[in-house]
Design a protein around this motif. Structure first.
Motif, PDB file in Angstrom:
ATOM      1  N   LEU A   9       0.832  -1.206   0.000  1.00  0.00           N
ATOM      2  CA  LEU A   9       0.000   0.000   0.000  1.00  0.00           C
ATOM      3  C   LEU A   9       0.865   1.254   0.000  1.00  0.00           C
ATOM      4  N   THR A  10       1.979   1.195   0.716  1.00  0.00           N
ATOM      5  CA  THR A  10       2.859   2.365   0.746  1.00  0.00           C
ATOM      6  C   THR A  10       3.434   2.640  -0.637  1.00  0.00           C
ATOM      7  N   ILE A  11       3.869   1.547  -1.296  1.00  0.00           N
ATOM      8  CA  ILE A  11       4.416   1.739  -2.653  1.00  0.00           C
ATOM      9  C   ILE A  11       3.343   2.343  -3.563  1.00  0.00           C
ATOM     10  N   ALA A  12       2.125   1.785  -3.510  1.00  0.00           N
ATOM     11  CA  ALA A  12       1.037   2.287  -4.359  1.00  0.00           C
ATOM     12  C   ALA A  12       0.755   3.752  -4.046  1.00  0.00           C
ATOM     13  N   ALA A  13       0.729   4.084  -2.752  1.00  0.00           N
ATOM     14  CA  ALA A  13       0.445   5.468  -2.378  1.00  0.00           C
ATOM     15  C   ALA A  13       1.534   6.389  -2.892  1.00  0.00           C
ATOM     16  N   MET A  14       2.793   5.910  -2.846  1.00  0.00           N
ATOM     17  CA  MET A  14       3.881   6.754  -3.343  1.00  0.00           C
ATOM     18  C   MET A  14       3.718   7.014  -4.831  1.00  0.00           C
ATOM     19  N   ILE A  15       3.384   5.955  -5.576  1.00  0.00           N
ATOM     20  CA  ILE A  15       3.200   6.150  -7.022  1.00  0.00           C
ATOM     21  C   ILE A  15       2.048   7.112  -7.283  1.00  0.00           C
ATOM     22  N   SER A  16       0.999   7.009  -6.477  1.00  0.00           N
ATOM     23  CA  SER A  16      -0.168   7.833  -6.799  1.00  0.00           C
ATOM     24  C   SER A  16       0.045   9.301  -6.459  1.00  0.00           C
ATOM     25  N   VAL A  17       0.856   9.612  -5.462  1.00  0.00           N
ATOM     26  CA  VAL A  17       1.067  11.038  -5.175  1.00  0.00           C
ATOM     27  C   VAL A  17       2.309  11.581  -5.871  1.00  0.00           C
ATOM     28  N   PHE A  18       3.068  10.694  -6.532  1.00  0.00           N
ATOM     29  CA  PHE A  18       4.354  11.105  -7.086  1.00  0.00           C
ATOM     30  C   PHE A  18       4.307  12.352  -7.986  1.00  0.00           C
ATOM     31  N   PRO A  19       3.409  12.409  -9.004  1.00  0.00           N
ATOM     32  CA  PRO A  19       3.446  13.597  -9.873  1.00  0.00           C
ATOM     33  C   PRO A  19       3.158  14.888  -9.118  1.00  0.00           C
ATOM     34  N   LEU A  20       2.253  14.800  -8.149  1.00  0.00           N
ATOM     35  CA  LEU A  20       1.928  15.993  -7.365  1.00  0.00           C
ATOM     36  C   LEU A  20       3.159  16.475  -6.605  1.00  0.00           C
ATOM     37  N   LEU A  21       3.867  15.539  -5.963  1.00  0.00           N
ATOM     38  CA  LEU A  21       5.073  15.924  -5.226  1.00  0.00           C
ATOM     39  C   LEU A  21       6.134  16.471  -6.171  1.00  0.00           C
ATOM     40  N   ARG A  22       6.205  15.854  -7.366  1.00  0.00           N
ATOM     41  CA  ARG A  22       7.213  16.300  -8.322  1.00  0.00           C
ATOM     42  C   ARG A  22       6.957  17.746  -8.757  1.00  0.00           C
ATOM     43  N   ILE A  23       5.718  18.069  -9.129  1.00  0.00           N
ATOM     44  CA  ILE A  23       5.500  19.452  -9.584  1.00  0.00           C
ATOM     45  C   ILE A  23       5.699  20.417  -8.424  1.00  0.00           C
ATOM     46  N   LEU A  24       5.387  19.948  -7.199  1.00  0.00           N
ATOM     47  CA  LEU A  24       5.658  20.781  -6.034  1.00  0.00           C
ATOM     48  C   LEU A  24       7.157  21.058  -5.944  1.00  0.00           C
ATOM     49  N   GLY A  25       7.960  20.000  -6.123  1.00  0.00           N
ATOM     50  CA  GLY A  25       9.408  20.166  -6.053  1.00  0.00           C
ATOM     51  C   GLY A  25       9.928  21.061  -7.163  1.00  0.00           C
ATOM     52  N   VAL A  26       9.450  20.815  -8.396  1.00  0.00           N
ATOM     53  CA  VAL A  26       9.937  21.604  -9.532  1.00  0.00           C
ATOM     54  C   VAL A  26       9.562  23.075  -9.357  1.00  0.00           C
ATOM     55  N   SER A  27       8.357  23.323  -8.808  1.00  0.00           N
ATOM     56  CA  SER A  27       7.918  24.712  -8.686  1.00  0.00           C
ATOM     57  C   SER A  27       8.803  25.482  -7.715  1.00  0.00           C
ATOM     58  N   LEU A  28       9.484  24.767  -6.818  1.00  0.00           N
ATOM     59  CA  LEU A  28      10.326  25.454  -5.831  1.00  0.00           C
ATOM     60  C   LEU A  28      11.772  25.579  -6.286  1.00  0.00           C
ATOM     61  N   ARG A  29      12.066  25.026  -7.460  1.00  0.00           N
ATOM     62  CA  ARG A  29      13.455  25.072  -7.914  1.00  0.00           C
ATOM     63  C   ARG A  29      13.833  26.461  -8.373  1.00  0.00           C
ATOM     64  N   PRO A  30      15.046  26.864  -8.111  1.00  0.00           N
ATOM     65  CA  PRO A  30      15.522  28.128  -8.670  1.00  0.00           C
ATOM     66  C   PRO A  30      15.722  28.008 -10.177  1.00  0.00           C
ATOM     67  N   GLY A  31      15.695  29.136 -10.869  1.00  0.00           N
ATOM     68  CA  GLY A  31      15.695  29.162 -12.321  1.00  0.00           C
ATOM     69  C   GLY A  31      16.805  28.367 -12.995  1.00  0.00           C
ATOM     70  N   ASP A  32      17.978  28.345 -12.411  1.00  0.00           N
ATOM     71  CA  ASP A  32      19.080  27.673 -13.091  1.00  0.00           C
ATOM     72  C   ASP A  32      19.073  26.168 -12.877  1.00  0.00           C
ATOM     73  N   LYS A  33      18.138  25.687 -12.046  1.00  0.00           N
ATOM     74  CA  LYS A  33      18.134  24.248 -11.748  1.00  0.00           C
ATOM     75  C   LYS A  33      16.896  23.553 -12.319  1.00  0.00           C
ATOM     76  N   ILE A  34      16.124  24.282 -13.134  1.00  0.00           N
ATOM     77  CA  ILE A  34      14.855  23.740 -13.610  1.00  0.00           C
ATOM     78  C   ILE A  34      15.038  22.393 -14.283  1.00  0.00           C
ATOM     79  N   PHE A  35      16.108  22.254 -15.049  1.00  0.00           N
ATOM     80  CA  PHE A  35      16.265  21.040 -15.840  1.00  0.00           C
ATOM     81  C   PHE A  35      17.190  20.029 -15.201  1.00  0.00           C
ATOM     82  N   SER A  36      17.475  20.196 -13.912  1.00  0.00           N
ATOM     83  CA  SER A  36      18.352  19.216 -13.312  1.00  0.00           C
ATOM     84  C   SER A  36      17.628  17.883 -13.303  1.00  0.00           C
ATOM     85  N   THR A  37      18.385  16.808 -13.483  1.00  0.00           N
ATOM     86  CA  THR A  37      17.758  15.495 -13.519  1.00  0.00           C
ATOM     87  C   THR A  37      17.832  14.819 -12.154  1.00  0.00           C
ATOM     88  N   GLU A  38      18.145  15.594 -11.146  1.00  0.00           N
ATOM     89  CA  GLU A  38      18.245  14.990  -9.817  1.00  0.00           C
ATOM     90  C   GLU A  38      16.895  14.416  -9.412  1.00  0.00           C
TER      91      GLU A  38
END
Lengths: 389, 289
Positions: B28-57
């Motif tokens: 269930l934890t794995i499934a929950a992680m997959i299901s919230v993953f895109p939301l967390l990702r855009i949250l993370g990307v939105s907080l990135r500074p301009g020069d790090k937008i395309f980092s593949t970290e």
């Protein structure tokens, strides 16, 4: 920054809606109140005539004289209907139903009929300006229908290719939706502590606006900067070009749609699981039935009433899904590697402006939908319970 | 209905006696992680500074988080205009849709008249058909009526696509309101329409809310029809605006992420808050009839 004219537009719409509903209700009320009166029929014609003439004066219709004549005719017809067919029956239900029903019929039945007319015409981006300026539509016979099957609705893929891909798309998506949905529902039913949290997290894909979810996934599939390829790299798998290689594009669309569709099935199945009385399992356990046997003999049969309608709905939604595919492949000219029937229809109508061709294409898709629905109704009798009331 | 309107899940006991194993929680934890993953990702990307937008970290939270993207979305793009357009369209769709649906559903629920069953099946059948199939003739019809490029065109289209479902939903609910209440009131001198207005409607406010919510979610998130009907950029709804931002992937990925977060958080909050009613209404009106 907010233009005032758009706000005025909204108020205008609201006022126009209220006015139209009022006019409709008034004419119906007139028919149901005065139908026994001696002068009912001529007076109806008079009311209709004056009404439409006034509408023409106010600028809603082009010619006042023609409007008055049409109004008189319609009033006469309504009067005859009221006197000899309706005879004062069913007054309130019709008054209540009229606005919604006339709106739906006007905006479903008229376009539906016009679709057929369009399918036999030669309208495309070159003849469109002429037609909008008042020109004739013309007839070309079945030419459009022939070209649906002989030429490509997009650039290279044929109609049969699209049809096959649609079935693959629907089948694969549905198998994964139902499979994962059932698995997650069974898992959720086993936990007590933390179920609320798991459920909340698991319905997020359904709760998120689809546009955001799909566009975010599209970013993650970016061949160079996306998460998916970076993730694959950690296992030593080379980059996959998810944005422009035919098969990966289709696979990425399927993955996104599977991700989107699981929560609905999960919630529906969870509700079904919880309506199964616990005593059944206790009795089976006393009789020595294994967990697998309990699942096969109790859970699956008891879930059937939930599974049939949700799979029906799921099939319709997946077959008709255009959001995911368009948002994944529609930008910057786009590509056609993931298109199914409905998304190809949308693109051929509004990206390639082949209007009459798309109308014929839409008629063909509609026929396929009807055929599938009829077969499904025969197989599942799923509509029985719905219509029975 | 109010009796069986229970939450799908929380209070119901587990199906099995045995303690859940660690692997159930693990899966269930794995499934929950997959299901919230895109939301967390855009949250993370939105907080990135301009020069790090395309980092593949792969880390979710960037090294030096910044709200610069949010500031830029709110000041440099038409974000508020998109929101405003979406609000007007959504509000009017819900208002007009629920009014029309409630009256029609009451007639279908309370009166027997010829053609009633046909009407119900017709409404159901329109739901089977995708809006796209009729979009082209509808587009020409709106064009002839001069409604292209106006709120009215989209609202009309949305009302029609949501009406069949809301009518079915409300009819299902009205069916469960006991008729004896209205009969008693009519004995006391209330008119037929009065008993609808004073008795049935107040008793079914929860289902009216569900119907309105359904219209709101449909209209708020719609993109395909809006893109065809609304062509001038000052009428864009927020999904169209986001699509614009995301289309130019190279330059404005961070802006897209920030705008996405801003529209998603309230929508998800409303959905989760209302999900119990929405789901019970869904099974009641949509599936069980």
């Amino acid at each position: 920054m907010i233009p005032v004219s758009t706000l005025a537009d909204a108020f205008y719409l609201l006022a126009a809606t209220i006015l139209m509903v009022a006019a409709l209700e008034f004419s119906l009320w007139w028919i149901w109140t005065f139908w026994t009166h001696r002068l009912f029929i001529p007076a109806s014609a008079g009311v209709g005539s004056v009404g439409l003439w006034a509408a023409a004066q106010a600028g809603f219709l082009a010619s006042p004289v023609r409007a008055a004549l049409i109004g008189a005719g319609a009033g006469l017809l309504a009067g005859l209907l009221g006197r000899f067919a309706i005879r004062g029956r069913y007054r309130l239900p019709v008054l209540l139903l009229a606005p919604a029903f006339s709106a739906v019929s006007l905006l479903v039945i008229y376009p539906f009929v016009f679709q057929f007319r369009l399918a036999f015409a030669g309208l495309n981006m070159f003849t469109m300006a002429d037609w909008l300026a008042g020109g004739e539509l013309g007839w070309v016979g079945f030419r459009n229908f022939v070209s649906v099957f002989t030429t490509s609705p997009l650039q290279t893929i044929s109609f049969w290719g699209l049809l096959g891909r649609t079935f693959v798309w629907t089948g694969v998506n549905l198998v994964f939706h139902v499979g994962f949905g059932l698995a997650l529902a069974l898992l959720l039913a086993r936990v007590v502590r933390g179920r609320g949290i798991y459920r909340t997290l698991l319905v997020i894909p359904w709760a998120m606006p689809q546009v955001v979810a799909v566009l975010a996934w599209r970013g993650e599939f970016h061949p160079q900067f996306g998460f998916v390829n970076a993730f694959l790299h950690t296992f030593g798998i080379p980059s996959v070009n998810w944005w422009s290689d035919p098969v990966p594009v289709f696979i990425s669309c399927i993955i996104v749609n599977i991700w989107l569709g699981i929560p609905f099935m999960m919630i529906v199945f969870l509700g079904g699981l919880q309506s199964i009385p616990k005593s059944y399992y206790e009795a089976a356990a006393i009789d020595g039935a294994s967990a697998l046997r309990q699942f096969r003999e109790i859970t699956l049969p008891m879930l059937r009433p939930v599974v049939v309608p949700s799979v029906t709905l799921g099939t319709i939604w997946t077959f008709n899904n255009i959001n995911v595919i368009y948002l994944m492949t529609g930008q910057n000219g786009g590509n056609e590697y993931a298109d199914i029937l409905v998304s190809a229809l949308y693109k051929s109508a509004f990206a390639y402006s082949r209007f009459s061709f798309s109308a014929a294409f839409a008629v063909v898709i509609f026929a396929i939908l009807i055929a599938i629905t009829l077969i499904w109704m025969k197989v599942s009798r799923g509509t029985e319970s719905v219509v029975a009331r | 209905m109010s009796g069986n309107q229970k939450d799908v899940g929380d209070d119901a006991p587990s199906l099995h006696h045995d303690r859940p194993n660690w692997w159930v929680h693990g899966l269930l934890t794995i499934a929950a992680m997959i299901s919230v993953f895109p939301l967390l990702r855009i949250l993370g990307v939105s907080l990135r500074p301009g020069d790090k937008i395309f980092s593949t970290e792969l880390e979710l939270l960037p090294e030096s988080p910044t709200i610069a993207n949010y500031v830029e979305v709110l000041t440099d793009t038409n974000f508020f205009l998109w929101l405003f357009n979406s609000l007007v369209i959504t509000g009017l769709t819900a208002l007009i849709g629920v009014c029309l649906a409630a009256t029609a559903a009451y007639a279908l629920s309370r009166y027997k008249f010829p053609g009633r069953a046909t009407m119900l099946i017709f409404l159901m059948a329109t739901q089977m058909m995708p809006a796209v199939v009729l979009l082209l003739p509808l587009y020409f019809m709106l064009q002839k009526m001069q409604l292209i490029n106006s709120y009215a065109g989209v609202i009309v289209a949305y009302c029609v696509t949501t009406l069949p479902f809301t009518i079915w939903l409300l009819k299902g609910y009205f069916d469960t309101v006991p008729r004896s209440l209205e009969e008693a009131a009519q004995v006391d001198g209330l008119t037929e329409i009065g008993s609808f207005w004073r008795i049935v409607l107040p008793l079914s406010t929860p289902s009216l809310a569900i119907a309105a919510l359904f219209c709101v979610t449909q209209a708020w998130n719609e993109y395909i029809v809006a893109r065809v009907v609304l062509q001038s950029s000052e009428l864009y709804t927020w999904p169209m605006g986001l699509f614009e931002l995301q289309g130019e992937f190279d330059t404005r990925w961070g802006l897209f992420a920030a705008a996405s977060v801003l529209v998603t958080i309230p929508v998800v909050a409303v959905f989760l808050y209302s999900s119990k009613w929405l789901l019970s209404g869904l099974t009641l009106g949509g599936v069980k009839g």
